[in-house]
Design an enzyme around this catalytic site. Structure first.
Site, mmCIF file in Angstrom:
data_model
loop_
_atom_site.group_PDB
_atom_site.id
_atom_site.type_symbol
_atom_site.label_atom_id
_atom_site.label_comp_id
_atom_site.label_asym_id
_atom_site.label_seq_id
_atom_site.Cartn_x
_atom_site.Cartn_y
_atom_site.Cartn_z
ATOM 1 N N CYS A 50 35.934 92.441 29.352
ATOM 2 C CA CYS A 50 35.701 93.857 29.661
ATOM 3 C C CYS A 50 37.009 94.569 30.032
ATOM 4 O O CYS A 50 37.690 94.172 30.974
ATOM 5 C CB CYS A 50 34.689 93.939 30.810
ATOM 6 S SG CYS A 50 34.598 95.523 31.636
ATOM 7 N N GLY A 51 37.332 95.622 29.294
ATOM 8 C CA GLY A 51 38.552 96.387 29.561
ATOM 9 C C GLY A 51 38.565 97.041 30.927
ATOM 10 O O GLY A 51 39.590 97.038 31.624
ATOM 11 N N HIS A 52 37.437 97.605 31.348
ATOM 12 C CA HIS A 52 37.360 98.240 32.672
ATOM 13 C C HIS A 52 37.565 97.194 33.776
ATOM 14 O O HIS A 52 38.165 97.482 34.811
ATOM 15 C CB HIS A 52 36.019 98.950 32.861
ATOM 16 C CG HIS A 52 35.837 100.127 31.973
ATOM 17 N ND1 HIS A 52 36.611 101.252 32.055
ATOM 18 C CD2 HIS A 52 34.961 100.352 30.952
ATOM 19 C CE1 HIS A 52 36.221 102.132 31.146
ATOM 20 N NE2 HIS A 52 35.221 101.608 30.452
ATOM 21 N N CYS A 53 37.050 95.985 33.537
ATOM 22 C CA CYS A 53 37.214 94.896 34.507
ATOM 23 C C CYS A 53 38.680 94.491 34.620
ATOM 24 O O CYS A 53 39.187 94.245 35.722
ATOM 25 C CB CYS A 53 36.374 93.686 34.102
ATOM 26 S SG CYS A 53 34.610 94.039 33.969
#
Length: 130
Positions: free
Chosen positions: A30-33
């Site tokens: 996950c990029g946001h993670c």
């Protein structure tokens, strides 16, 4: 520090602990993670002694998938506040260390943890000055 949490240790580490906990439920892809990771670590450093921080990889295995489902994780990252004297709460604020710190401090203050940590810091400083 951020504690790596799994289905095997979350009950002992978080649910059975009287401390204030902030837990991130994430997926490694996950990029946001990935963007949250340095902010999460910084918040954990800033709140050492006031709140504990953990992270659950929801993709680690079937047990972690079930753990994330039972915590109503519907997207990544999901951040939740835990304390035995309070209902768990999904954190919906900003994703910067300062935003996370402000939220966790406010929760810790209501529960009396922030003041306890400040007293300990003052006592530690007084010991250093002797």
């Amino acid at each position: 520090r951020v504690v790596s949490l799994t289905a095997n240790n979350i009950h002992f580490e978080v649910f059975d602990d009287p401390s204030v906990w902030m837990v991130e439920f994430y997926a490694p892809w996950c990029g946001h993670c990935k963007n949250l990771a340095p902010e999460w670590k910084q918040a954990a450093i800033e709140l050492d002694g006031i709140a504990k921080f953990g992270a659950v990889d929801c993709t680690r295995g079937k047990e972690e998938e079930l753990l994330c489902q039972s915590n109503e994780v519907q997207g990544y990252p999901t951040i939740k506040f835990f304390h035995p004297k309070s209902a768990s709460e999904v954190y919906k604020g900003g994703r910067t260390a300062s935003d996370i710190v402000s939220f966790a401090k406010s929760k810790a203050d209501v529960l009396g943890y922030a003041k306890k940590a400040e007293v300990n810091q003052v006592a530690d400083q007084e010991m250093l000055e002797r």
